[in-house]
Design a protein around this motif. Sequence first.
Motif, mmCIF file in Angstrom:
data_model
loop_
_atom_site.group_PDB
_atom_site.id
_atom_site.type_symbol
_atom_site.label_atom_id
_atom_site.label_comp_id
_atom_site.label_asym_id
_atom_site.label_seq_id
_atom_site.Cartn_x
_atom_site.Cartn_y
_atom_site.Cartn_z
ATOM 1 N N LEU A 189 -69.493 -8.080 -6.779
ATOM 2 C CA LEU A 189 -69.171 -7.223 -7.483
ATOM 3 C C LEU A 189 -68.900 -5.971 -7.092
ATOM 4 C CD1 LEU A 189 -69.308 -6.876 -10.424
ATOM 5 C CD2 LEU A 189 -71.738 -5.873 -10.765
ATOM 6 N N VAL A 190 -67.680 -5.700 -7.994
ATOM 7 C CA VAL A 190 -67.236 -4.818 -7.424
ATOM 8 C C VAL A 190 -66.744 -4.176 -8.407
ATOM 9 C CG1 VAL A 190 -65.056 -3.427 -5.793
ATOM 10 C CG2 VAL A 190 -65.657 -5.840 -5.192
ATOM 11 N N LEU A 191 -67.844 -2.431 -8.039
ATOM 12 C CA LEU A 191 -67.965 -2.024 -8.927
ATOM 13 C C LEU A 191 -67.893 -0.380 -9.901
ATOM 14 C CD1 LEU A 191 -69.768 -2.447 -12.068
ATOM 15 C CD2 LEU A 191 -72.148 -1.952 -10.569
ATOM 16 N N ASP A 192 -67.541 -0.011 -10.821
ATOM 17 C CA ASP A 192 -66.747 1.298 -10.867
ATOM 18 C C ASP A 192 -68.016 1.881 -11.796
ATOM 19 O OD1 ASP A 192 -66.676 3.362 -11.982
ATOM 20 O OD2 ASP A 192 -64.526 3.590 -13.165
ATOM 21 N N GLY A 193 -69.778 2.042 -10.969
ATOM 22 C CA GLY A 193 -70.689 2.698 -11.801
ATOM 23 C C GLY A 193 -71.467 1.889 -11.009
ATOM 24 N N ALA A 194 -72.836 1.743 -11.541
ATOM 25 C CA ALA A 194 -74.242 1.956 -11.053
ATOM 26 C C ALA A 194 -74.766 0.298 -11.667
ATOM 27 C CB ALA A 194 -75.892 2.558 -12.197
ATOM 28 N N PRO A 195 -75.056 -0.594 -10.860
ATOM 29 C CA PRO A 195 -76.087 -1.984 -11.576
ATOM 30 C C PRO A 195 -76.541 -1.328 -12.733
ATOM 31 C CG PRO A 195 -76.442 -1.291 -9.750
ATOM 32 C CD PRO A 195 -75.313 -0.773 -9.686
ATOM 33 N N VAL A 240 -72.534 -5.843 -3.904
ATOM 34 C CA VAL A 240 -72.501 -4.812 -5.379
ATOM 35 C C VAL A 240 -72.230 -4.054 -4.302
ATOM 36 C CG1 VAL A 240 -72.765 -3.232 -7.129
ATOM 37 C CG2 VAL A 240 -73.879 -4.894 -7.164
ATOM 38 N N VAL A 241 -70.677 -3.512 -3.952
ATOM 39 C CA VAL A 241 -69.780 -2.604 -3.634
ATOM 40 C C VAL A 241 -69.023 -1.574 -4.807
ATOM 41 C CG1 VAL A 241 -69.862 -4.365 -1.467
ATOM 42 C CG2 VAL A 241 -67.837 -4.489 -3.052
ATOM 43 N N PRO A 242 -69.329 -0.502 -4.529
ATOM 44 C CA PRO A 242 -68.246 0.321 -4.995
ATOM 45 C C PRO A 242 -67.227 0.388 -4.991
ATOM 46 C CG PRO A 242 -69.154 1.678 -3.147
ATOM 47 C CD PRO A 242 -69.516 0.451 -2.890
ATOM 48 N N LEU A 289 -57.942 -2.682 -7.049
ATOM 49 C CA LEU A 289 -57.664 -3.727 -6.243
ATOM 50 C C LEU A 289 -56.893 -3.965 -5.126
ATOM 51 C CD1 LEU A 289 -55.427 -5.711 -9.184
ATOM 52 C CD2 LEU A 289 -58.105 -5.272 -8.587
ATOM 53 N N ALA A 290 -56.856 -3.761 -4.035
ATOM 54 C CA ALA A 290 -56.457 -3.922 -2.954
ATOM 55 C C ALA A 290 -57.424 -3.383 -2.024
ATOM 56 C CB ALA A 290 -55.151 -2.722 -2.237
ATOM 57 N N ALA A 291 -57.715 -2.685 -2.265
ATOM 58 C CA ALA A 291 -60.012 -2.053 -1.952
ATOM 59 C C ALA A 291 -60.530 -3.282 -1.543
ATOM 60 C CB ALA A 291 -59.800 -0.814 -2.188
ATOM 61 N N ALA A 292 -60.242 -3.583 -2.955
ATOM 62 C CA ALA A 292 -61.451 -5.049 -3.108
ATOM 63 C C ALA A 292 -61.479 -6.159 -1.890
ATOM 64 C CB ALA A 292 -60.953 -5.537 -4.326
ATOM 65 N N PHE A 293 -59.677 -6.418 -2.561
ATOM 66 C CA PHE A 293 -59.692 -7.429 -1.024
ATOM 67 C C PHE A 293 -60.001 -7.533 0.450
ATOM 68 C CE2 PHE A 293 -56.739 -9.398 -4.857
ATOM 69 C CZ PHE A 293 -57.929 -10.369 -4.512
ATOM 70 N N ALA A 294 -59.098 -5.764 0.640
ATOM 71 C CA ALA A 294 -59.116 -5.021 1.985
ATOM 72 C C ALA A 294 -60.787 -5.556 2.875
ATOM 73 C CB ALA A 294 -58.921 -3.725 2.642
ATOM 74 N N LEU A 295 -62.145 -5.928 1.447
ATOM 75 C CA LEU A 295 -63.371 -6.128 2.504
ATOM 76 C C LEU A 295 -63.477 -7.879 2.564
ATOM 77 C CD1 LEU A 295 -64.820 -5.109 -1.451
ATOM 78 C CD2 LEU A 295 -65.072 -3.436 1.226
ATOM 79 N N CYS A 296 -62.331 -8.332 2.188
ATOM 80 C CA CYS A 296 -62.542 -9.951 2.617
ATOM 81 C C CYS A 296 -61.919 -10.053 4.824
ATOM 82 C CB CYS A 296 -62.183 -10.410 1.612
ATOM 83 S SG CYS A 296 -63.303 -10.289 0.227
ATOM 84 N N MET A 299 -65.328 -21.253 3.144
ATOM 85 C CA MET A 299 -65.320 -21.364 1.710
ATOM 86 C C MET A 299 -64.996 -19.836 0.977
ATOM 87 S SD MET A 299 -69.319 -22.672 1.369
ATOM 88 C CE MET A 299 -68.667 -23.198 -0.913
ATOM 89 N N THR A 300 -64.811 -19.656 0.205
ATOM 90 C CA THR A 300 -63.762 -18.461 -0.296
ATOM 91 C C THR A 300 -64.679 -17.456 -1.230
ATOM 92 O OG1 THR A 300 -61.951 -20.240 -1.376
ATOM 93 C CG2 THR A 300 -62.176 -17.577 -2.146
ATOM 94 N N THR A 301 -64.316 -15.627 -0.775
ATOM 95 C CA THR A 301 -65.251 -15.388 -1.162
ATOM 96 C C THR A 301 -64.396 -14.547 -2.957
ATOM 97 O OG1 THR A 301 -65.542 -14.362 1.166
ATOM 98 C CG2 THR A 301 -66.065 -12.767 -1.707
ATOM 99 N N LEU A 302 -65.700 -14.914 -3.726
ATOM 100 C CA LEU A 302 -65.462 -14.788 -5.573
ATOM 101 C C LEU A 302 -65.444 -12.875 -4.820
ATOM 102 C CD1 LEU A 302 -66.710 -17.626 -7.508
ATOM 103 C CD2 LEU A 302 -64.495 -16.450 -7.604
ATOM 104 N N LEU A 303 -64.858 -12.253 -5.806
ATOM 105 C CA LEU A 303 -64.406 -10.827 -6.542
ATOM 106 C C LEU A 303 -64.720 -10.791 -8.019
ATOM 107 C CD1 LEU A 303 -62.611 -9.936 -3.438
ATOM 108 C CD2 LEU A 303 -64.654 -9.309 -3.432
ATOM 109 N N VAL A 304 -65.092 -9.828 -8.582
ATOM 110 C CA VAL A 304 -65.144 -9.637 -10.371
ATOM 111 C C VAL A 304 -65.034 -7.707 -9.582
ATOM 112 C CG1 VAL A 304 -67.105 -9.165 -12.127
ATOM 113 C CG2 VAL A 304 -66.817 -11.334 -9.885
ATOM 114 N N ILE A 305 -63.490 -7.096 -10.157
ATOM 115 C CA ILE A 305 -63.704 -6.853 -10.634
ATOM 116 C C ILE A 305 -64.063 -5.978 -12.423
ATOM 117 C CG2 ILE A 305 -62.036 -6.329 -11.313
ATOM 118 C CD1 ILE A 305 -60.722 -3.366 -9.222
ATOM 119 N N ALA A 306 -65.230 -5.037 -11.863
ATOM 120 C CA ALA A 306 -65.371 -4.409 -12.998
ATOM 121 C C ALA A 306 -65.800 -2.883 -13.695
ATOM 122 C CB ALA A 306 -67.314 -5.454 -13.460
ATOM 123 N N LYS A 307 -66.460 -2.604 -15.177
ATOM 124 C CA LYS A 307 -66.985 -0.943 -15.031
ATOM 125 C C LYS A 307 -68.411 -1.565 -15.212
ATOM 126 C CE LYS A 307 -62.675 1.465 -16.228
ATOM 127 N NZ LYS A 307 -62.384 2.398 -17.208
#
Length: 236
Positions: A54-60, A70-72, A82-89, A1-9
């Motif tokens: 959730l690839v988050l800039d800030g705190a949940p 949640v990862v920073p 964005l590149a760093a987010a994909f590098a998690l997978c 299956m696929t990993t779903l990433l959300v990049i957010a502040k």
Amino acid sequence: MTTLLVIAKEPLPGRVKTRLTPPYTPEQAALLAEASLRDTLAAVLDSPARRRILVLDGAPGSWLPPGIEVVPQGGGGLDERLAAAFALCTGPALLVGMDTPQLTPELLAPALGPGGWTGCDAWFGPADDGGFWALGFAEPRPGLIRGIPMSTPHTGAAQRAALTGAGLTVRDLRPLRDVDTADDVRTVAAAVPHSRFAAAVAGIEAPDPAGVPAVPGPPAGPGARAASTHRTGART
């Protein structure tokens, strides 16, 4: 299956949706951002995925539902983050932003459903403003994102050209409208009238005498969201 990433502040006044001020106040813009993020995360939870991150800039905050890791965010410009987010997978991964509260599992289904990655190296979700709201790889290729000029009318074209230029087979998701301006707010809210985002907009347009209303919380039960299938993308 696929990993779903959300990049957010983290939706804090003065840090999110600054292009909405004016006409909205920083506090109102943050409420809209929170509502959009809630809708996006609800759609992600309702979609089939191996992991939901959730690839988050800030705190949940209280807006974060159970079931989301949640990862920073990394440092640098948006391309680096964005590149760093994909590098998690490892394996297939699809990333969306927080600017498309109209996101639904149906809009993600071409990539996440059976055969979504058969004969496909990358998925691309174009945004109406020339950017993109979704990006996915069968195997993460962070190097194809680094160096792409972000937040321009040509970002989407440049990113897609980088994918095809590397020899990847690319499939497209439906174009979506990001929420970046007051016109976007009204148009997207009208398109998804039962969403948290639309409720937040309505509350701002007719504020409670005690102040700006809080963003509505998550649906009451697992089946409650069936009454509000109305979410679509998010901008990267």
